[in-house]
Design an enzyme around this catalytic site. Structure first.
Site, short mmCIF file in Angstrom:
data_model
loop_
_atom_site.label_atom_id
_atom_site.label_comp_id
_atom_site.label_asym_id
_atom_site.label_seq_id
_atom_site.Cartn_x
_atom_site.Cartn_y
_atom_site.Cartn_z
N ASP A 109 -9.56 8.63 7.35
CA ASP A 109 -9.52 7.90 6.25
C ASP A 109 -10.34 6.57 6.66
OD1 ASP A 109 -9.30 7.15 3.70
OD2 ASP A 109 -7.41 5.96 3.87
N GLY A 159 0.92 -1.14 0.00
CA GLY A 159 -0.10 0.02 0.06
C GLY A 159 0.79 1.17 -0.10
#
Length: 978
Positions: free
Chosen positions: A803, A672
């Site tokens: 997030d 990621g």
């Protein structure tokens, strides 16, 4: 003889005094023991409770004439802990025990029965669990408050049967087991206050309710009540308030309802009632009338125009016809009216703001005609005026444009004409301006740029002309600008590039000329750009290539030159049609571009520089990627060569070497933006997840670069520090556990607990998809909410995740959720009002709308994102799906389905069994509250947890959705009981 008599009398008095002294001493010791039990409470309620202070001088304590404690008033004192009933009930003269609005929890024992002298008991608004205890021995009870206290199971209704003096019974807002209307209540003829809302009562309201003739307040809302409103209710002529909303009541209002001549508050909204409102004409003391979301028909009684006390009127979503009484609201301090979605005709009553107190004028989707009355130009208290989809006409009174508190102006889809006046520069609070599909004309005044709170402007399909004001860019909170279908001319203002929050620009179908401003390409949040059907000329700015657009339409203009290759995506097919001067090497139907040599010299030089720069950049990227992979492989083989610093945050059962030895390719489970993730099994068999983050500054040096790739403190390093700072101090079952950090000069390792079931995203949307039943989905929603509640309310300083999304909610072996990935998290400082960020953090589809127009960091953005996750759980859909349509996400899609109950049910995931659909819709309603467009309308995370707990399967509570905008509190229920 006389002396003996005197002696006996004195001895008797002395004995009484001794007994009183002993009794008072007992009360003192009891109260001091209660103080000790609540020693952990953050309260000043016990400051005066000292050994050397007379009991009757203790704060909150009242004594009777004999000096015994008979009243304890400790409501709303922030008491925390279990309820020490055995201590309270030792006070033999105790008649009043008031403990409402505290943080008491746990089971309430049957010791309550030992408080047999009680007349007043208040345990309401606490956090108890389990069943309410038997209280049959407290026969003298007059007032019982146990509402909103967390009690469940079956309420002991039969324990009330001998309480002939009971006047107040308030046990609503508890998730009791479903039960028919308790017949024992019908014999409590002294009752004057009966609050049974939201406590799972089902079946019909008995006709014998008419026996309770002393009732002043009767509240049976938010239950499962069916059948008609019984005629017996018409006998309750002392009623002041009647609340029946959100049930399944059918039939007409009972004949004789007008007998309730003292009724001031009547709410039977959200039922299935039919017939006319003729009985209402006799209720001339009404202050609030709420009958929305039924099937009433016929005309609104003319007598309502003469009601001297009426301040709230909400009749939306019925089948009402005829005109509104023209004197409506002219007598009292009228507050709001909502008669939307009916078939009403005639003019808008002109005097509803006579007293200068009206806040909301809501008349959407009717057949009203005439003009907006001039009187509203002086109604400075108005917050919203929404009259869209009517047949209104004429000019808008100039003063309305500049009303100082107005937040929403919605005149769309009428026949209005005339200009927007310069008064709009005074509209300091105006956030949304909707004027689409009218006949407005004239130039858009430059003073509109002074309405600095504007977020949305929709002037589409009118007759506006002239230039778009050059100062439009001063609206730095603007997110949507819809000007299509007008007669605007002149250039697109270059200042539009200053609207850094804007995500939607549509100026199609005008007469706009000039070139496309290159500044538009610098808008960081722009998603939709439609400049089609104008007279734009010149080149397509290369800066548009930097945008991430869901829609681009430049068709039917006079553009020339090459189409930038980066814009040649399948999504943009047709975006360039009707521009005969454009060329392309790849799109059929366009001529091939001329050779470079045919360009002007300065363009050739510019192009050459761009090509050289591009090649250099491409070479750098290829080399960087190659060396990065090479360095990662080398780095992973030689991690133990570095010097490592270990910081542990929990007791460790593994060593640093076990972790370092396991950072290798075969253990890689994910990549990621914040680093690679490895699955590590240590010697004792424990599974761990390890995130490996390279520090960007040293990473550049490791690659052999002469200068660091980023600043001394690179973004990866900052992200690492943010995650460590956030997680190191957190201890919560629903937040992923960080065992330790292991850092070196070049990189860092974060060691977490391993989540074998991946993320919620995996389980809902990928090939790892599981058949999650509703119980699992509900538990995931509740657990994740509790994790976020802890971050917002349980830490020393609130932590904003920034997030929240389904891929950041991990699942353990039992599918219990953990909030994860805190690389973007922010801890709110004491001066949080000044906190801001220059980076729009988050993921498309989950980002709150205000995040685009404000740099302030607040918990409300997490609420919006969590609402999207709840929608995913209920619908099974991703946050962004093609089926939602252009420019739409799951929030838009869900809100478009709220028109009928059938359409709401249709969006529930088909994998959820029919028996759980109602539960799923309750959670969906929480999601809608979370995703309200205005942050102030969203609940807190603590409230969300409470609402989800109340919506657990088989123990439901209705959560109201406002008709005026998805997720907003209904305009017609200002005292809504969630």
């Amino acid at each position: 003889m006389a002396a003996a008599t005197i002696f006996r009398r004195n001895f008797h008095l002395f004995s009484i005094l001794c007994l009183l002294s002993v009794a008072n001493s007992d009360d003192l010791q009891t109260l001091l023991s209660i103080k000790t039990i609540f020693k952990d409470s953050k309260t000043k309620a016990f400051d005066s409770w000292e050994l050397n202070t007379p009991v009757c001088n203790f704060s909150g304590i009242t004594c009777n004439s004999n000096g015994f404690v008979n009243e304890i008033e400790l409501s709303n004192q922030n008491l925390t802990g279990l309820l020490p009933l055995s201590s309270f009930c030792q006070l033999m003269s105790l008649e009043k025990l008031s403990l409402g609005f505290n943080n008491l929890y746990g089971h309430v024992s049957n010791d309550l029965n030992k408080c047999f002298s009680l007349k007043y008991l208040d345990l309401g608004n606490n956090f108890f669990s389990g069943s309410f205890p038997d209280i049959s021995s407290i026969k003298g009870l007059i007032s019982l408050y146990a509402n909103k206290s967390g009690f469940s199971g079956t309420f002991p209704w039969n324990s009330l049967q001998n309480m002939s003096n009971l006047q107040v019974l308030s046990v609503g807002d508890n998730p009791f087991d479903r039960t028919p209307f308790p017949s024992v209540i019908l014999n409590l003829t002294s009752l004057n206050w009966l609050y049974l809302s939201n406590c799972s009562i089902e079946g019909n309201i008995p006709e014998e309710i008419g026996n309770l003739v002393e009732l002043i307040d009767l509240e049976l809302a938010q239950n499962h009540i069916t059948g008609e409103i019984p005629k017996g209710i018409t006998k309750l002529n002392k009623l002041w308030q009647l609340e029946l909303y959100w049930n399944n009541l059918t039939g007409e209002l009972p004949s004789g309802l007008g007998n309730l001549s003292n009724l001031e508050f009547f709410d039977a909204s959200t039922n299935k009632l039919i017939g006319n409102l003729s009985e209402i004409r006799f209720l001339n003391k009404l202050k609030s009338l709420q009958l929305f979301e039924n099937q009433f028909s016929g005309e609104i009684p003319a007598e309502l125009g003469e009601f001297k006390n009426l301040v709230n009127l909400s009749l939306y979503t019925n089948k009402l016809t005829g005109q509104l009484p023209q004197k409506l609201g002219s007598w009292a301090d009228f507050h709001f009216i909502d008669v939307s979605e009916n078939f009403l005709t005639g003019n808008i009553p002109p005097e509803m703001c006579n007293k200068g107190t009206m806040t909301k004028l809501l008349m959407l989707q009717n057949n009203f005609t005439g003009e907006i009355p001039e009187t509203y130009a002086n109604c400075t208290t108005l917050i919203r005026i929404r009259v869209n989809k009517n047949r209104l006409s004429g000019r808008i009174p100039g003063g309305i444009w500049g009303l100082p508190n107005l937040e929403i102006v919605d005149f769309a889809e009428n026949n209005f004409e005339g200009p927007i006046t310069n008064d709009i520069g005074n509209a300091n609070s105006l956030a949304q301006l909707f004027l689409a599909k009218n006949r407005f004309s004239g130039e858009l005044p430059s003073d509109i740029s002074k309405a600095s709170s504007l977020v949305s402007i929709d002037l589409s399909y009118n007759r506006f002309l002239g230039e778009i004001p050059a100062t439009i860019g001063e609206l730095n909170q603007l997110t949507s600008l819809q000007l299509q279908g007008n007669e605007f001319s002149g250039p697109i203002p270059d200042s539009l590039g200053s609207c850094r929050s804007i995500n939607d620009i549509n100026v199609a179908q005008n007469a706009i000329s000039g070139s496309i401003p290159a500044s538009i390409g610098s808008l960081p949040t722009l998603n939709f750009l439609n400049l089609s059907r104008n007279q734009l000329s010149g080149l397509i700015p290369p800066t548009l290539s930097s945008l991430t657009l869901n829609l681009l339409d430049l068709s039917e203009n006079r553009l020339t030159g090459p189409i930038p290759e980066s814009l040649l995506t399948e999504a943009n097919n047709g975006s360039f049609a009707g521009n005969n001067g454009l060329c392309s090497e790849k799109i059929r139907g366009f001529r091939r571009c001329s050779p470079v040599s045919g360009m002007p010299r300065h363009l050739r030089l510019s192009l050459l520089c761009l090509v050289v720069a591009f090649i250099a950049m491409l070479a750098s990227i290829v080399g960087f990627c190659y060396l990065k992979k090479k360095t990662e492989r080398v780095g992973e083989r030689s991690l133990k060569d570095d010097s490592w610093d270990v910081k542990s945050f929990h007791m460790l059962t593994f060593t640093e070497d076990e972790i370092l030895d396991s950072i290798k390719q075969e253990n890689l489970i994910g990549k990621g933006g914040s680093g690679n993730v490895y699955r590590v099994v240590v010697g004792n068999g424990k599974e761990l997840a390890v995130k490996h983050i390279w520090h960007s500054d040293n990473y550049g040096k490791k690659m052999g670069s002469s200068t660091p790739m980023l600043s001394k403190r690179g973004s990866k390093s900052r992200e690492f520090e943010a995650e460590v700072q956030t997680l190191s101090s957190i201890r919560h079952i629903n937040v992923v556990k960080l065992y330790c950090s292991i850092s070196s000069e070049d990189s860092s390792l974060l060691v977490y607990e391993y989540m074998p079931n991946g993320s919620l995203w995996d389980r809902l949307h990928t090939c790892r998809k599981l058949a999650l039943d509703w119980d699992m989905r509900y538990e995931i929603a509740l657990g994740a909410a509790k994790g976020l509640e802890y971050l917002h309310h349980g830490c020393d300083r609130p932590v904003i995740h920034r997030d929240v999304k389904s891929s950041n909610i991990l699942l353990d072996e039992y599918l219990k959720p953990r909030i994860a990935d805190f690389g973007l998290a922010k801890i709110v400082q004491a001066d949080s009002a000044k906190e801001s960020t220059q980076i729009i953090a988050g993921t498309h589809g989950y980002i709150a709308p205000e995040y685009g127009y404000t740099n302030k960091v607040t918990e409300k953005s997490d609420l919006y994102s969590f609402g999207v996750v709840l929608m995913e759980l209920v619908t099974g859909k991703r946050a962004i799906e093609p089926e939602f349509g252009e420019n739409k996400d799951i929030v838009d899609w869900v809100c478009s389905k709220l028109k009928t109950k059938e359409s709401v049910v249709s969006i529930v995931d088909s994998a959820i069994p029919e028996v759980y659909r109602e539960n799923a819709i309750k959670v969906l309603k929480v999601a809608i509250l979370c995703t309200a467009r205005l942050p102030t309308l969203r609940p807190t995370m603590r409230t969300v947890v409470q609402m989800l707990e109340e919506a657990q399967p088989c123990k439901l509570v209705s959560i109201i959705i406002g008709k005026d905008g998805a997720g907003e509190k209904p305009e017609s229920r200002e005292n809504d009981k969630l």
